[in-house]
Design a protein around this motif. Structure first.
Motif, PDB file in Angstrom:
ATOM      1  N   HIS A 102       0.504   7.923   2.446  1.00  0.00           N
ATOM      2  CA  HIS A 102       1.299   9.007   1.720  1.00  0.00           C
ATOM      3  C   HIS A 102       0.214   9.208   0.166  1.00  0.00           C
ATOM      4  O   HIS A 102       0.341   7.963   0.064  1.00  0.00           O
ATOM      5  CB  HIS A 102       2.467   8.892   1.597  1.00  0.00           C
ATOM      6  CG  HIS A 102       3.908   9.157   2.662  1.00  0.00           C
ATOM      7  ND1 HIS A 102       4.235   9.954   3.254  1.00  0.00           N
ATOM      8  CD2 HIS A 102       3.860   8.099   3.739  1.00  0.00           C
ATOM      9  CE1 HIS A 102       4.347  10.228   4.292  1.00  0.00           C
ATOM     10  NE2 HIS A 102       4.358   9.349   4.741  1.00  0.00           N
ATOM     11  N   THR A 103       0.470   9.688  -0.651  1.00  0.00           N
ATOM     12  CA  THR A 103      -0.152   9.469  -2.348  1.00  0.00           C
ATOM     13  C   THR A 103       0.654  10.077  -3.098  1.00  0.00           C
ATOM     14  O   THR A 103       1.725  11.201  -2.659  1.00  0.00           O
ATOM     15  CB  THR A 103      -1.976  10.667  -2.015  1.00  0.00           C
ATOM     16  OG1 THR A 103      -2.396   9.591  -0.807  1.00  0.00           O
ATOM     17  CG2 THR A 103      -1.826  10.434  -3.356  1.00  0.00           C
ATOM     18  N   TYR A 104       1.156   8.979  -4.086  1.00  0.00           N
ATOM     19  CA  TYR A 104       2.051  10.077  -5.217  1.00  0.00           C
ATOM     20  C   TYR A 104       1.227   9.218  -6.149  1.00  0.00           C
ATOM     21  O   TYR A 104       0.846   7.989  -6.219  1.00  0.00           O
ATOM     22  CB  TYR A 104       3.253   8.674  -4.802  1.00  0.00           C
ATOM     23  CG  TYR A 104       3.974   9.294  -3.484  1.00  0.00           C
ATOM     24  CD1 TYR A 104       5.008  10.608  -3.203  1.00  0.00           C
ATOM     25  CD2 TYR A 104       4.342   8.560  -2.601  1.00  0.00           C
ATOM     26  CE1 TYR A 104       5.758  10.790  -2.879  1.00  0.00           C
ATOM     27  CE2 TYR A 104       4.978   8.935  -1.877  1.00  0.00           C
ATOM     28  CZ  TYR A 104       5.328  10.058  -1.021  1.00  0.00           C
ATOM     29  OH  TYR A 104       6.430  10.130   0.055  1.00  0.00           O
ATOM     30  N   GLN A 105       1.898   9.904  -7.078  1.00  0.00           N
ATOM     31  CA  GLN A 105       1.550   9.308  -8.543  1.00  0.00           C
ATOM     32  C   GLN A 105       2.836   8.560  -9.124  1.00  0.00           C
ATOM     33  O   GLN A 105       4.014   8.976  -8.699  1.00  0.00           O
ATOM     34  CB  GLN A 105       1.268  10.697 -10.190  1.00  0.00           C
ATOM     35  CG  GLN A 105       0.217  10.806  -9.210  1.00  0.00           C
ATOM     36  CD  GLN A 105      -0.158  12.425 -10.405  1.00  0.00           C
ATOM     37  OE1 GLN A 105       0.344  12.662 -11.307  1.00  0.00           O
ATOM     38  NE2 GLN A 105      -0.485  13.703 -10.033  1.00  0.00           N
ATOM     39  N   GLU A 135      -2.517   7.786  -9.189  1.00  0.00           N
ATOM     40  CA  GLU A 135      -2.604   7.896  -7.656  1.00  0.00           C
ATOM     41  C   GLU A 135      -2.626   7.457  -6.663  1.00  0.00           C
ATOM     42  O   GLU A 135      -3.932   6.926  -6.932  1.00  0.00           O
ATOM     43  CB  GLU A 135      -3.223   9.822  -7.926  1.00  0.00           C
ATOM     44  CG  GLU A 135      -2.808  10.393  -6.576  1.00  0.00           C
ATOM     45  CD  GLU A 135      -4.068  10.950  -5.906  1.00  0.00           C
ATOM     46  OE1 GLU A 135      -3.398  12.284  -6.756  1.00  0.00           O
ATOM     47  OE2 GLU A 135      -5.027  10.907  -5.816  1.00  0.00           O
ATOM     48  N   TRP A 136      -1.575   6.439  -6.172  1.00  0.00           N
ATOM     49  CA  TRP A 136      -1.612   5.773  -5.135  1.00  0.00           C
ATOM     50  C   TRP A 136      -1.468   6.232  -3.575  1.00  0.00           C
ATOM     51  O   TRP A 136      -0.223   7.228  -3.400  1.00  0.00           O
ATOM     52  CB  TRP A 136      -0.505   3.898  -5.458  1.00  0.00           C
ATOM     53  CG  TRP A 136      -0.144   4.005  -6.433  1.00  0.00           C
ATOM     54  CD1 TRP A 136      -0.019   4.163  -8.024  1.00  0.00           C
ATOM     55  CD2 TRP A 136      -1.031   2.857  -7.293  1.00  0.00           C
ATOM     56  NE1 TRP A 136      -0.560   3.605  -9.060  1.00  0.00           N
ATOM     57  CE2 TRP A 136      -1.164   2.597  -8.379  1.00  0.00           C
ATOM     58  CE3 TRP A 136      -1.664   1.766  -6.388  1.00  0.00           C
ATOM     59  CZ2 TRP A 136      -1.049   0.904  -9.389  1.00  0.00           C
ATOM     60  CZ3 TRP A 136      -2.725   0.612  -6.285  1.00  0.00           C
ATOM     61  CH2 TRP A 136      -2.755   0.725  -8.526  1.00  0.00           C
ATOM     62  N   THR A 137      -1.787   5.897  -2.498  1.00  0.00           N
ATOM     63  CA  THR A 137      -2.365   6.014  -1.418  1.00  0.00           C
ATOM     64  C   THR A 137      -2.005   5.131  -0.107  1.00  0.00           C
ATOM     65  O   THR A 137      -2.671   3.389  -0.628  1.00  0.00           O
ATOM     66  CB  THR A 137      -3.871   6.409  -0.915  1.00  0.00           C
ATOM     67  OG1 THR A 137      -3.977   7.572  -1.954  1.00  0.00           O
ATOM     68  CG2 THR A 137      -3.493   6.969   0.525  1.00  0.00           C
ATOM     69  N   ALA A 155      -0.257   0.160  -1.148  1.00  0.00           N
ATOM     70  CA  ALA A 155      -0.448   0.512  -0.993  1.00  0.00           C
ATOM     71  C   ALA A 155      -2.048   0.030  -0.868  1.00  0.00           C
ATOM     72  O   ALA A 155      -2.230  -1.437  -1.148  1.00  0.00           O
ATOM     73  CB  ALA A 155      -0.709   1.264  -2.812  1.00  0.00           C
ATOM     74  N   ASN A 187      -6.237   6.440  -6.950  1.00  0.00           N
ATOM     75  CA  ASN A 187      -7.082   7.115  -7.770  1.00  0.00           C
ATOM     76  C   ASN A 187      -7.815   7.676  -6.165  1.00  0.00           C
ATOM     77  O   ASN A 187      -9.458   7.985  -7.110  1.00  0.00           O
ATOM     78  CB  ASN A 187      -7.664   6.941  -8.984  1.00  0.00           C
ATOM     79  CG  ASN A 187      -6.634   7.004  -9.457  1.00  0.00           C
ATOM     80  OD1 ASN A 187      -5.397   7.280  -9.837  1.00  0.00           O
ATOM     81  ND2 ASN A 187      -6.494   5.785 -11.113  1.00  0.00           N
ATOM     82  N   GLY A 188      -8.278   7.740  -5.289  1.00  0.00           N
ATOM     83  CA  GLY A 188      -8.216   8.037  -4.426  1.00  0.00           C
ATOM     84  C   GLY A 188      -9.944   6.922  -4.140  1.00  0.00           C
ATOM     85  O   GLY A 188     -10.813   7.829  -2.981  1.00  0.00           O
TER      86      GLY A 188
END
Ligand SMILES: Nc1nc2c(c(=O)[nH]1)N[C@H]1C(S)=C(S)[C@@H](COP(=O)(O)O)O[C@H]1N2
Ligand SMILES: [Mo]
Length: 409
Positions: free
Chosen positions: A127-130, A161-163, A218, A222-223
């Motif tokens: 999942h990715t969120y700021q 932005e963390w994934t 995480a 940031n990708g």
């Protein structure tokens, strides 16, 4: 990436030969004992070491503590080079993502389990969120009597932005007992003393926080891979709480049947008096409460304080606002030292725990010196105070209004 070298270690481990290699040339004359050549010191530059923006401010290099300035945080999503660094110990020196494992243990797991980083990435959905990370001590420099510790001004906050995978998914896979109440983290950084028996920090979160959608293990920011200073290859992210709970370089999580008792969990660390106290009061540990949700706050990120305009120019200001567990309902600005307030345009967050962007176009009545103040209000109706709020022994939770100076000439 080049590893940071502490002065002590450098002096201890470095013979003349390697010093010469470092400087790139033979060192012709004998160095005074304990003296570090400038070539080495300059290599301690955070710009070189961590790829930080040149205007980031180093508050401490042992351990590394580096803050942004308001105008550096203008991006909607904070890039790595403008992210504050807060370390309590020494950044791990050998990090191998291939060999990295995460062990979940503690008195409240059904049975201990160890995952490789690869297993975590492949067995659980990403999942990715700021997510906002704000140090509990951000704003500490404004407290009086002053609190010891890094004198953060406004720049110990970021929203990258963390994934990663949800901590909840992993805890469910492991199986936790009914008496589980808290999750404690263990990172791979070393204590400043280099004593392997000591942890620089081992904090954690209540189980309810651990189970939230946005609480991540995480592995990307940031990708890209998380930068080493920010917890590569695996970090806990629990936004909304002081960022000290978002453990970096995580290799073990303990599922606890009581409030985690790791390093810096006990008062006065990351705790404030449960009831307000007079500034300067000595507060016993029993009268302190662990900080949970961070308070409502905002930052004007454009223009930089000190902006100059002509009388016919309007000023477009912008910034971000955030509010721990709730949302920001409104942001207002004042140009008359708080006598009157006008609303800013405010965006919704892209996801829970992301900061919200605000902007306004301001006109000034005539030439002169002004300050633009910004004040956010959360959905509970709680606003930022104008002045530094509730003094506390360690200088946490300063969410006073941010202000910038503007000259109309
Ligand atoms: N392992 C480990 N995790 C840690 C820390 C640390 O020193 N070691 N510092 C904490 C604190 S106090 C803060 S404010 C944030 C800072 O995160 P950043 O350096 O990525 O901005 O990390 C937290 N996680
Ligand atoms: Mo922090």
């Amino acid at each position: 990436m080049k590893k940071p070298v502490t002065r002590r270690k450098f002096i201890k481990n470095t013979g003349l030969g390697s010093l010469a290699a470092w400087a790139g040339l033979d060192i012709v004359y004998a160095l005074p004992k304990g003296y570090l050549p400038l070539a080495v010191l300059q290599d301690q530059d955070p710009q070189k070491l961590f790829g930080k923006h040149k205007d980031m401010r180093v508050l401490n290099d042992q351990p590394w503590n580096i803050e942004a300035q308001a105008h550096l945080l203008d991006d909607a999503v904070t890039p790595a080079d403008k992210m504050f660094v807060r370390n309590n110990g020494i950044i791990p020196e050998e990090v191998s993502p291939e060999a990295w494992t995460l062990t979940i243990n503690g008195e409240s797991v059904a049975q201990q389990k160890t995952y490789s980083l690869k297993e975590l990435k492949t067995q659980f959905p990403a999942h990715t969120y700021q997510l906002v990370l704000e140090c509990g001590g951000n704003g500490r420099s404004e407290y009086y009597p002053p609190a010891e510790g890094n004198q953060w001004t406004v720049g110990a906050v970021s929203c990258a932005e963390w994934t990663g995978i949800r901590l909840r998914d992993v805890l469910r896979d492991v199986g936790i007992k009914d008496d589980a109440v808290y999750i404690g983290y263990y990172g791979k950084d070393s204590h400043l003393s280099r004593d392997p028996a000591k942890n620089p920090i081992s904090r954690g979160i209540p189980l309810s926080k651990a189970m939230e959608d946005q609480t991540l293990l995480a592995f990307a920011m940031n990708g890209a891979d998380i930068p080493i200073a920010h917890g590569h290859p695996l970090r806990l992210i629990a936004s909304g709480y002081p960022a000290s709970v978002s453990g970096k370089w995580i290799h073990r999580l303990a599922v606890r049947d009581k409030v985690h008792d790791g390093e810096k969990m006990a008062a006065p660390s990351y705790s404030v008096p449960c009831e307000p106290v007079q500034p300067g009061t000595e507060v016993p540990g029993e009268a302190m409460c662990i900080i949970e949700n961070m308070p409502v706050k905002s930052l004007i990120t454009y223009p930089k304080s000190g902006a100059m305009l002509r009388p016919d120019q309007r000023l477009a200001i912008r910034g971000h606002a955030w509010a721990g567990a709730s949302l920001v309902r409104s942001v207002d600005y004042s140009i008359d030292f708080g006598a009157t307030w006008q609303p800013c345009r405010l965006q919704d967050p892209v996801n829970r725990f992301a900061w919200q962007h605000f902007e306004a176009d301001i006109s000034f009545p005539k030439k002169g010196y002004y300050e633009v103040w910004a004040r956010a209000t959360d959905t509970e109706g709680i606003s930022q105070p104008m002045l530094t709020p509730g003094w506390n022994p360690k200088g946490y939770l300063n969410n006073a209004c941010h202000r910038i100076a503007v000259k109309i000439t």
